[in-house]
Every structure is written in structure tokens, then in C-alpha cells.
Design a protein around this motif. Structure first.
Motif, mmCIF file in Angstrom:
data_model
loop_
_atom_site.group_PDB
_atom_site.id
_atom_site.type_symbol
_atom_site.label_atom_id
_atom_site.label_comp_id
_atom_site.label_asym_id
_atom_site.label_seq_id
_atom_site.Cartn_x
_atom_site.Cartn_y
_atom_site.Cartn_z
ATOM 1 N N GLU A 123 0.833 -1.206 0.000
ATOM 2 C CA GLU A 123 0.000 0.000 0.000
ATOM 3 C C GLU A 123 0.868 1.257 0.000
ATOM 4 O O GLU A 123 0.507 2.274 -0.597
ATOM 5 C CB GLU A 123 -0.965 -0.004 1.184
ATOM 6 C CG GLU A 123 -2.006 -1.120 1.127
ATOM 7 C CD GLU A 123 -2.780 -1.171 -0.190
ATOM 8 O OE1 GLU A 123 -2.958 -0.112 -0.845
ATOM 9 O OE2 GLU A 123 -3.197 -2.276 -0.596
ATOM 10 N N ASP A 124 2.026 1.188 0.650
ATOM 11 C CA ASP A 124 2.970 2.301 0.604
ATOM 12 C C ASP A 124 3.458 2.510 -0.829
ATOM 13 O O ASP A 124 3.560 3.644 -1.310
ATOM 14 C CB ASP A 124 4.149 2.012 1.537
ATOM 15 C CG ASP A 124 5.119 3.180 1.630
ATOM 16 O OD1 ASP A 124 5.121 3.868 2.662
ATOM 17 O OD2 ASP A 124 5.878 3.410 0.666
ATOM 18 N N LEU A 125 3.746 1.421 -1.522
ATOM 19 C CA LEU A 125 4.185 1.520 -2.915
ATOM 20 C C LEU A 125 3.070 2.070 -3.794
ATOM 21 O O LEU A 125 3.310 2.921 -4.664
ATOM 22 C CB LEU A 125 4.634 0.150 -3.424
ATOM 23 C CG LEU A 125 5.054 0.084 -4.891
ATOM 24 C CD1 LEU A 125 6.131 1.106 -5.227
ATOM 25 C CD2 LEU A 125 5.509 -1.330 -5.250
ATOM 26 N N ARG A 126 1.836 1.631 -3.564
ATOM 27 C CA ARG A 126 0.704 2.146 -4.346
ATOM 28 C C ARG A 126 0.586 3.662 -4.167
ATOM 29 O O ARG A 126 0.409 4.412 -5.130
ATOM 30 C CB ARG A 126 -0.588 1.457 -3.898
ATOM 31 C CG ARG A 126 -1.734 1.590 -4.905
ATOM 32 C CD ARG A 126 -3.028 0.985 -4.395
ATOM 33 N NE ARG A 126 -2.863 -0.276 -3.697
ATOM 34 C CZ ARG A 126 -2.745 -1.462 -4.299
ATOM 35 N NH1 ARG A 126 -2.793 -1.540 -5.613
ATOM 36 N NH2 ARG A 126 -2.598 -2.569 -3.582
ATOM 37 N N ALA A 127 0.716 4.114 -2.916
ATOM 38 C CA ALA A 127 0.631 5.551 -2.644
ATOM 39 C C ALA A 127 1.776 6.305 -3.305
ATOM 40 O O ALA A 127 1.594 7.404 -3.856
ATOM 41 C CB ALA A 127 0.636 5.791 -1.129
ATOM 42 N N ALA A 128 2.983 5.720 -3.286
ATOM 43 C CA ALA A 128 4.134 6.373 -3.916
ATOM 44 C C ALA A 128 3.935 6.507 -5.420
ATOM 45 O O ALA A 128 4.245 7.556 -6.009
ATOM 46 C CB ALA A 128 5.407 5.579 -3.614
ATOM 47 N N LEU A 129 3.399 5.475 -6.052
ATOM 48 C CA LEU A 129 3.121 5.560 -7.488
ATOM 49 C C LEU A 129 2.065 6.626 -7.773
ATOM 50 O O LEU A 129 2.174 7.376 -8.752
ATOM 51 C CB LEU A 129 2.671 4.199 -8.017
ATOM 52 C CG LEU A 129 3.793 3.187 -8.240
ATOM 53 C CD1 LEU A 129 3.248 1.773 -8.332
ATOM 54 C CD2 LEU A 129 4.582 3.526 -9.494
ATOM 55 N N ASP A 130 1.059 6.707 -6.925
ATOM 56 C CA ASP A 130 0.032 7.744 -7.079
ATOM 57 C C ASP A 130 0.623 9.142 -6.946
ATOM 58 O O ASP A 130 0.159 10.093 -7.576
ATOM 59 C CB ASP A 130 -1.083 7.555 -6.049
ATOM 60 C CG ASP A 130 -1.979 6.364 -6.374
ATOM 61 O OD1 ASP A 130 -1.923 5.875 -7.524
ATOM 62 O OD2 ASP A 130 -2.717 5.915 -5.473
ATOM 63 N N GLU A 131 1.682 9.250 -6.132
ATOM 64 C CA GLU A 131 2.354 10.549 -5.942
ATOM 65 C C GLU A 131 3.291 10.885 -7.102
ATOM 66 O O GLU A 131 3.827 11.985 -7.174
ATOM 67 C CB GLU A 131 3.197 10.523 -4.662
ATOM 68 C CG GLU A 131 2.401 10.458 -3.367
ATOM 69 C CD GLU A 131 3.288 10.035 -2.190
ATOM 70 O OE1 GLU A 131 4.537 9.998 -2.352
ATOM 71 O OE2 GLU A 131 2.735 9.715 -1.128
#
Length: 201
Positions: free
Chosen positions: A151-159
């Protein structure tokens, strides 16, 4: 730690090769992908392929095909995320990724990555090789990745994070050093590279 699942990253556009699927190119009568499958399969508990477009073209491999869940070709981190989402469904703790265009990577890739990440709460490590000028070069498509950080990676990609090492450094990612003769992470990007790989086999 349970044995990781394996994910072959084949989601790129192969622009330097003129487009298409680099993994379906052949050396020595075998596709790059089949060589990669043969090399990684004994090291992991299960295997999937990250690729975009019609999955039917990979039907002969008999592997689950995982498309990117992030639009506009954001790079290998999107493939890592697809693999982590699949691993979560399979109740796995970690995945190891390899590139579809790199047929000679080490046969002890997974144990060395696991060793490098020993003791980490969220095991995260990239393969690296010595470099005479830079000290070490990391190979961002060859790594051990924890499902706990998906989920941290998903958020980073969204950023908008796209560079693998920016994200791994954020989480204290380690390196597994492969000091071997030649270049075990030689990858096929151009027709000239394909000819070189043919000579290396």
C-alpha cells in the motif's frame, strides 16, 4: 520466512528493440522468457508474469499474467505492485522480481537476496554488481519485495514516484552483491544486444 513467489517483469514497451515483446525473442532456439522461467522457477514457490496487453500471447508459458494496475506505463515499480497484489492473494509474504530480457542472471539470486535482507521487518533488497567507477551498480528489476509495503508503494506511485531506488532507499533497502565474472545482469535492449546474448550462451 516462507519461500518468495517469483514475478517476471515484462511490462515495458521495448522501444529500443522497435516495440513488441522482447521476452519472445530467441537465442539458441529458446525465447528469452523461457530461459528466464527455467532459471527462476527452482528458486521460488510459484511464478507469474507481469505484462500488459493481450495475455493470450503468453499462453504457452502456463503462468498467471498480471497487468499493471497503474496507467501510462509508469515503469518497473508498477510491475512490482502488480506482483505484490498477486502475492497478497496467494498469502505470500514476499516476491522476487526478475527481468524478462536478462537470460543469464545468477542461479543463486533468491538465496542471496534473502540473505541480504535477513533481520529486516519488511525484507527489501536489490541485486548489485561491482563497478570500477561507481563502486556498485544496483539492478532495480532484480529485487526482493515485501507484501507488507504494497500500500505504501501504491501511494508512492500515485504521488508520481517512478525511480525504483528512490522508493527502496526510503525503506532502507539493502543490496545483495554479485561479484561474478562477466555481467550476470546483461540485458537485451537492442538488436546488437541480442547478437551479443547469442554469443554468450
Amino acid at each position: 520466512m516462507k519461500a518468495p513467489l517469483g514475478v517476471i517483469l515484462a511490462g515495458g514497451r521495448a522501444t529500443r528493440m522497435g516495440g513488441g515483446d522482447k521476452g519472445l525473442l530467441t537465442i539458441g532456439g529458446e525465447t528469452l522468457l523461457s530461459r528466464v522461467v527455467d532459471r527462476i522457477s527452482p528458486q521460488v514457490a510459484g511464478l507469474a508474469l507481469n505484462a500488459n496487453g493481450d495475455p493470450a500471447r503468453f499462453a504457452g508459458l502456463g503462468l498467471p499474467v498480471l497487468p499493471d494496475s497503474v496507467a501510462e506505463w509508469p515503469g518497473p515499480l508498477a510491475g512490482v505492485l502488480a506482483g505484490l497484489d498477486w502475492a497478497a492473494e496467494e498469502s505470500a509474504d514476499t516476491i522476487v522480481t526478475v527481468a524478462a530480457d536478462t537470460p543469464f542472471f545468477p542461479c543463486d539470486l533468491v538465496p542471496q537476496l534473502l540473505l541480504a535482507a535477513e533481520g529486516m521487518e519488511a525484507p527489501l533488497a536489490l541485486a548489485a554488481t561491482p563497478d570500477p567507477t561507481r563502486g556498485r551498480v544496483r539492478h532495480p528489476t532484480f529485487g526482493l519485495w515485501p507484501v507488507a509495503l504494497r500500500e505504501d508503494l501504491r501511494a508512492a506511485l500515485d504521488e508520481g514516484v517512478r525511480k525504483v531506488v528512490l522508493w527502496t532507499d526510503r525503506h532502507g533497502g539493502r543490496e545483495a552483491l554479485f561479484d561474478e565474472p562477466g555481467d550476470p545482469f546483461f540485458n537485451v535492449n537492442t538488436p546488437e544486444d541480442l547478437a551479443t546474448a547469442e554469443a554468450m550462451q
